[in-house]
Every structure is written in C-alpha cells, then in structure tokens.
Design a protein around this motif. Structure first.
Motif, PDB file in Angstrom:
ATOM      1  N   TYR A  55       0.802  -1.231   0.000  1.00 28.79           N
ATOM      2  CA  TYR A  55       0.000   0.000   0.000  1.00 28.79           C
ATOM      3  C   TYR A  55       0.833   1.279   0.000  1.00 28.79           C
ATOM      4  CZ  TYR A  55      -4.533  -2.224   0.723  1.00 28.79           C
ATOM      5  OH  TYR A  55      -5.676  -2.942   0.560  1.00 28.79           O
ATOM      6  N   ILE A  56       2.154   1.170   0.063  1.00 25.19           N
ATOM      7  CA  ILE A  56       2.992   2.366   0.163  1.00 25.19           C
ATOM      8  C   ILE A  56       2.740   3.379  -0.963  1.00 25.19           C
ATOM      9  CG2 ILE A  56       5.381   3.168  -0.114  1.00 25.19           C
ATOM     10  CD1 ILE A  56       6.218   1.024   1.852  1.00 25.19           C
ATOM     11  N   PRO A  57       2.629   2.970  -2.243  1.00 21.92           N
ATOM     12  CA  PRO A  57       2.342   3.974  -3.293  1.00 21.92           C
ATOM     13  C   PRO A  57       1.039   4.733  -3.048  1.00 21.92           C
ATOM     14  CG  PRO A  57       3.101   1.918  -4.267  1.00 21.92           C
ATOM     15  CD  PRO A  57       2.865   1.627  -2.818  1.00 21.92           C
ATOM     16  N   TRP A  58       0.002   4.020  -2.604  1.00 25.72           N
ATOM     17  CA  TRP A  58      -1.282   4.676  -2.328  1.00 25.72           C
ATOM     18  C   TRP A  58      -1.159   5.624  -1.150  1.00 25.72           C
ATOM     19  CZ3 TRP A  58      -4.662   4.558   1.895  1.00 25.72           C
ATOM     20  CH2 TRP A  58      -5.914   5.138   1.677  1.00 25.72           C
ATOM     21  N   ILE A  59      -0.433   5.201  -0.090  1.00 30.36           N
ATOM     22  CA  ILE A  59      -0.227   6.060   1.078  1.00 30.36           C
ATOM     23  C   ILE A  59       0.518   7.335   0.668  1.00 30.36           C
ATOM     24  CG2 ILE A  59       0.983   6.251   3.296  1.00 30.36           C
ATOM     25  CD1 ILE A  59       0.432   3.260   3.715  1.00 30.36           C
ATOM     26  N   TRP A  60       1.521   7.181  -0.181  1.00 33.06           N
ATOM     27  CA  TRP A  60       2.302   8.344  -0.622  1.00 33.06           C
ATOM     28  C   TRP A  60       1.430   9.347  -1.382  1.00 33.06           C
ATOM     29  CZ3 TRP A  60       6.800  10.399   0.562  1.00 33.06           C
ATOM     30  CH2 TRP A  60       7.356  11.356  -0.290  1.00 33.06           C
ATOM     31  N   ARG A  61       0.535   8.829  -2.226  1.00 38.25           N
ATOM     32  CA  ARG A  61      -0.348   9.714  -3.003  1.00 38.25           C
ATOM     33  C   ARG A  61      -1.345  10.455  -2.113  1.00 38.25           C
ATOM     34  NH1 ARG A  61      -0.581   5.246  -6.538  1.00 38.25           N
ATOM     35  NH2 ARG A  61      -2.689   4.763  -5.808  1.00 38.25           N
ATOM     36  N   ASN A  62      -1.688   9.863  -0.972  1.00 37.10           N
ATOM     37  CA  ASN A  62      -2.702  10.462  -0.097  1.00 37.10           C
ATOM     38  C   ASN A  62      -2.106  10.952   1.217  1.00 37.10           C
ATOM     39  OD1 ASN A  62      -5.559   9.744  -1.412  1.00 37.10           O
ATOM     40  ND2 ASN A  62      -4.214   7.988  -1.713  1.00 37.10           N
ATOM     41  N   TRP A  63      -0.822  11.273   1.205  1.00 39.89           N
ATOM     42  CA  TRP A  63      -0.122  11.601   2.431  1.00 39.89           C
ATOM     43  C   TRP A  63      -0.695  12.821   3.160  1.00 39.89           C
ATOM     44  CZ3 TRP A  63       2.688   9.032   5.626  1.00 39.89           C
ATOM     45  CH2 TRP A  63       3.439   9.683   6.597  1.00 39.89           C
ATOM     46  N   THR A  64      -1.229  13.773   2.413  1.00 41.99           N
ATOM     47  CA  THR A  64      -1.764  14.975   3.063  1.00 41.99           C
ATOM     48  C   THR A  64      -2.935  14.668   3.984  1.00 41.99           C
ATOM     49  OG1 THR A  64      -3.137  15.374   1.101  1.00 41.99           O
ATOM     50  CG2 THR A  64      -1.013  16.527   1.223  1.00 41.99           C
ATOM     51  N   ALA A  65      -3.583  13.530   3.758  1.00 37.58           N
ATOM     52  CA  ALA A  65      -4.716  13.151   4.611  1.00 37.58           C
ATOM     53  C   ALA A  65      -4.276  12.902   6.051  1.00 37.58           C
ATOM     54  CB  ALA A  65      -5.395  11.895   4.058  1.00 37.58           C
ATOM     55  N   VAL A  66      -3.001  12.534   6.236  1.00 38.30           N
ATOM     56  CA  VAL A  66      -2.485  12.239   7.583  1.00 38.30           C
ATOM     57  C   VAL A  66      -2.525  13.483   8.466  1.00 38.30           C
ATOM     58  CG1 VAL A  66      -0.438  11.499   8.880  1.00 38.30           C
ATOM     59  CG2 VAL A  66      -1.019  10.391   6.715  1.00 38.30           C
ATOM     60  N   LEU A  67      -2.286  14.648   7.862  1.00 40.26           N
ATOM     61  CA  LEU A  67      -2.169  15.882   8.633  1.00 40.26           C
ATOM     62  C   LEU A  67      -3.516  16.483   9.007  1.00 40.26           C
ATOM     63  CD1 LEU A  67       0.640  17.543   6.464  1.00 40.26           C
ATOM     64  CD2 LEU A  67       0.919  16.118   8.506  1.00 40.26           C
ATOM     65  N   SER A  68      -4.603  15.915   8.508  1.00 40.90           N
ATOM     66  CA  SER A  68      -5.896  16.569   8.665  1.00 40.90           C
ATOM     67  C   SER A  68      -6.640  16.156   9.937  1.00 40.90           C
ATOM     68  CB  SER A  68      -6.782  16.253   7.449  1.00 40.90           C
ATOM     69  OG  SER A  68      -7.078  14.865   7.395  1.00 40.90           O
ATOM     70  N   THR A  69      -6.139  15.180  10.682  1.00 43.48           N
ATOM     71  CA  THR A  69      -6.898  14.681  11.819  1.00 43.48           C
ATOM     72  C   THR A  69      -6.670  15.491  13.085  1.00 43.48           C
ATOM     73  OG1 THR A  69      -7.449  12.707  13.108  1.00 43.48           O
ATOM     74  CG2 THR A  69      -5.126  13.054  12.583  1.00 43.48           C
ATOM     75  N   ARG A  70      -7.699  15.530  13.921  1.00 44.34           N
ATOM     76  CA  ARG A  70      -7.592  16.081  15.276  1.00 44.34           C
ATOM     77  C   ARG A  70      -8.054  15.020  16.279  1.00 44.34           C
ATOM     78  NH1 ARG A  70      -9.930  22.311  14.726  1.00 44.34           N
ATOM     79  NH2 ARG A  70      -8.384  23.027  13.195  1.00 44.34           N
ATOM     80  N   GLN A  71      -7.990  13.759  15.845  1.00 47.54           N
ATOM     81  CA  GLN A  71      -8.470  12.651  16.677  1.00 47.54           C
ATOM     82  C   GLN A  71      -7.380  11.596  16.865  1.00 47.54           C
ATOM     83  OE1 GLN A  71     -12.922  11.787  15.839  1.00 47.54           O
ATOM     84  NE2 GLN A  71     -12.053  12.132  13.819  1.00 47.54           N
ATOM     85  N   MET A  72      -6.161  12.027  17.106  1.00 48.41           N
ATOM     86  CA  MET A  72      -5.038  11.107  17.158  1.00 48.41           C
ATOM     87  C   MET A  72      -5.226  10.003  18.198  1.00 48.41           C
ATOM     88  SD  MET A  72      -2.217  10.079  15.973  1.00 48.41           S
ATOM     89  CE  MET A  72      -1.710  11.427  14.906  1.00 48.41           C
ATOM     90  N   ILE A  73      -5.676  10.376  19.387  1.00 48.73           N
ATOM     91  CA  ILE A  73      -5.852   9.374  20.440  1.00 48.73           C
ATOM     92  C   ILE A  73      -6.882   8.329  20.024  1.00 48.73           C
ATOM     93  CG2 ILE A  73      -6.656   9.014  22.812  1.00 48.73           C
ATOM     94  CD1 ILE A  73      -5.473  11.705  23.535  1.00 48.73           C
ATOM     95  N   THR A  74      -7.942   8.771  19.375  1.00 49.26           N
ATOM     96  CA  THR A  74      -8.974   7.832  18.924  1.00 49.26           C
ATOM     97  C   THR A  74      -8.428   6.903  17.845  1.00 49.26           C
ATOM     98  OG1 THR A  74     -10.584   9.581  19.333  1.00 49.26           O
ATOM     99  CG2 THR A  74     -11.357   7.655  18.147  1.00 49.26           C
ATOM    100  N   HIS A  75      -7.570   7.412  16.962  1.00 53.23           N
ATOM    101  CA  HIS A  75      -6.925   6.561  15.961  1.00 53.23           C
ATOM    102  C   HIS A  75      -6.084   5.479  16.646  1.00 53.23           C
ATOM    103  CE1 HIS A  75      -7.919   8.414  12.108  1.00 53.23           C
ATOM    104  NE2 HIS A  75      -7.775   9.605  12.668  1.00 53.23           N
TER     105      HIS A  75
END
Length: 297
Positions: A55-75
C-alpha cells in the motif's frame, strides 16, 4: 470491441476474489502456526508488514490526509483494538479448525450492533436486538460448551470478532470528522509498529518452511483488502452480503483438503442461524438508511 462487465457483476466478482484470498490467507496462517510451530505474534507482524509494503504507493499519493486529523488518540485506540483482533485471530487459527474459526468470526456484526447502541447512541430496535440474540445463540451452537469436545481456545475467534467489532465502532466515530483516506492510512501505518511490540519477546525470525507461507499471506491480505474495498465502492452491502458468505465455503473446503478438518452438524446449524440473523440485521439497516453508501471497516 470488448464490452465491459456490468458494475454489480464486477462487485460480486471482487467479493468472491476477496473471500477466496482470505481463505488462502487463513490456510497459510494455520499451516505456519499449527503445523510449523511459528508464534502467532511473529506471523501476524510479518503478514501485515508485507501488506503495508503493497500500500505504500497509495499512502504516498494520499499523504496529506495524515495531517488533517484532530483525533489522534482515537486513531490509536482503534489500532489497539484492531491489533488485538488480528493477534487473537491468528492465535485461534493455531489451535482450532478453520471451519470453526471462520464460522465464529461471523459473529462480528452482532458485536458491532451492541457497541453502536451502547457507545454511539444509535437507536437499536427490538427487532435488531432479537437478531443479535439469534446470532449469538448460533455461535453457542457452534461452540457447544456443553460438549466434552469443547476447548477454551475456541473462544479466541469469538474474542477476535468482538475486538474487530469494537474497532469498527470506533471507525464509525472517526469517520464523522475524518475522511476515509485518513482513517485507512493511520490504521495501515500504526498496525505494524503495534504488532512489532508484541513480537519483541520471541524475535522476528520465522521457522524454516514458513517464510513463503507468510509472504503469501501478506500479499494475499493486501489483495483481499483491495478487492473488498473496491467491491463496496461499486455496490451496496445488501447486494454483496451473499457473496461475502461464500468465504465460509472456501475456508471449509480448504480446511478439509489441506488439514482434513471436517465440520460437524453443529457448525451448519449454528452458521445458518448466524447468517439468517445477520441478513436480517443488514436488511433493517438498509431500510433505515435507504440512501446511505456501504462502508466496510
């Protein structure tokens, strides 16, 4: 000019492919743990690490999605629950026949219903509670705790179903504020480190004869998940459910051919109760949300 297949047929085919892949994964895991003595935490670590590489290529393409959360503890909570589920599932396959494990994992939707009612405040009607009771009774028929053949290890797949259901309930909560990409990427990135922590005590070396089994399980896990997600983007859950239940046939067949595990009559009766009850639950859900899109957690 080649005419493409209708969308529902594509979705059904992808669901069948996912079920067949998962059956092969379960057979490989049971071979590695039950026959070759590999530890469940070690096998699980390598299985999901190999799937992550896919899944690394897909993760790389959607990397900006990682920065959008405010629910880290819930993740993190979701990942802990998911890790408990996959670890208990692999440990269960080391001790109980595939047919029993896969039949009991079908209990997961009933635990989701219980969790959604208790923790998410969703309205659970009397009809849905009735379906939950029937489904759990089906699980009791498969377990047969009153029988001399009952073993405590048979509860491991049930525990895995409960933890996966809890992970699904947390996922529902996460998707209220985070995108599907964000939720998926955090799961993929955090699964391997969490599994690694559980493997520290036994080391990471696989026993001889299990390396290709585990590599195959990892690649097939990635393919199965990809097929599953794609199927749910093409068709709703109510249409796909009968095709999803084919995984039971695949697992029973491979268990009989590879290990000689033949299910008894309790398995068929209990599974029939679970499938009927889960189909009823799904039907009620579809009628309650006629316009909603299917999601798979």
């Amino acid at each position: 000019m080649t005419q493409s297949l209708p969308t529902p047929l594509k979705a059904a085919g992808l669901m069948v492919i996912a079920g067949a892949c998962f059956a092969l994964v379960n057979t490989a895991l049971q071979s590695a743990t039950m026959l070759h003595g590999a530890s469940a935490p070690m096998v699980t670590f390598w299985q999901y690490l190999i799937a992550l590489l896919f899944y690394i290529p897909w993760i790389w393409r959607n990397w900006t999605a990682v920065l959008s959360t405010r629910q880290m503890i819930t993740h993190v909570i979701r990942v802990v629950l998911a890790v408990a589920g996959v670890q208990l599932w692999t440990l269960g396959l080391a001790h109980v026949p595939i047919w029993q494990a896969i039949a009991l994992i079908l209990l997961s939707p009933f635990f989701v219903t219980i969790g959604a009612g208790l923790f998410l405040g969703e309205d659970v009607s009397l009809h849905r509670w009735g379906a939950v009771v029937v489904g759990i009774f089906g699980g009791m028929v498969i377990l047969a705790p009153w029988s001399d053949r009952f073993q405590i290890a048979a509860l491991l797949p049930v525990a895995a179903a409960a933890f996966w259901a809890a992970s699904s309930v947390v996922t529902k909560h996460l998707t209220r504020r985070d995108s599907t990409e964000t939720v998926t990427i955090y799961l993929l990135l955090l699964l391997s480190p969490a599994n690694a922590l559980l493997s520290l005590g036994g080391g990471f070396a696989l026993p001889e004869g299990t390396i290709w089994l585990v590599i195959g399980a990892g690649l097939l896990t990635a393919l199965a998940q990809h097929s599953l997600v794609r199927a749910y983007t093409l068709a709703d859950a109510a249409f796909l459910q009968p095709f999803d239940h084919l995984k039971l046939v695949f697992n029973v067949g491979l268990g009989a051919v590879v290990f000689g595990f033949l299910p008894d009559g309790n398995m068929w009766l209990g599974t029939a109760l679970i499938i009927v009850a889960s189909a009823y639950l799904l039907n009620r859900e579809a009628r309650a949300k006629p316009g909603s899109a299917a999601q798979n957690a």
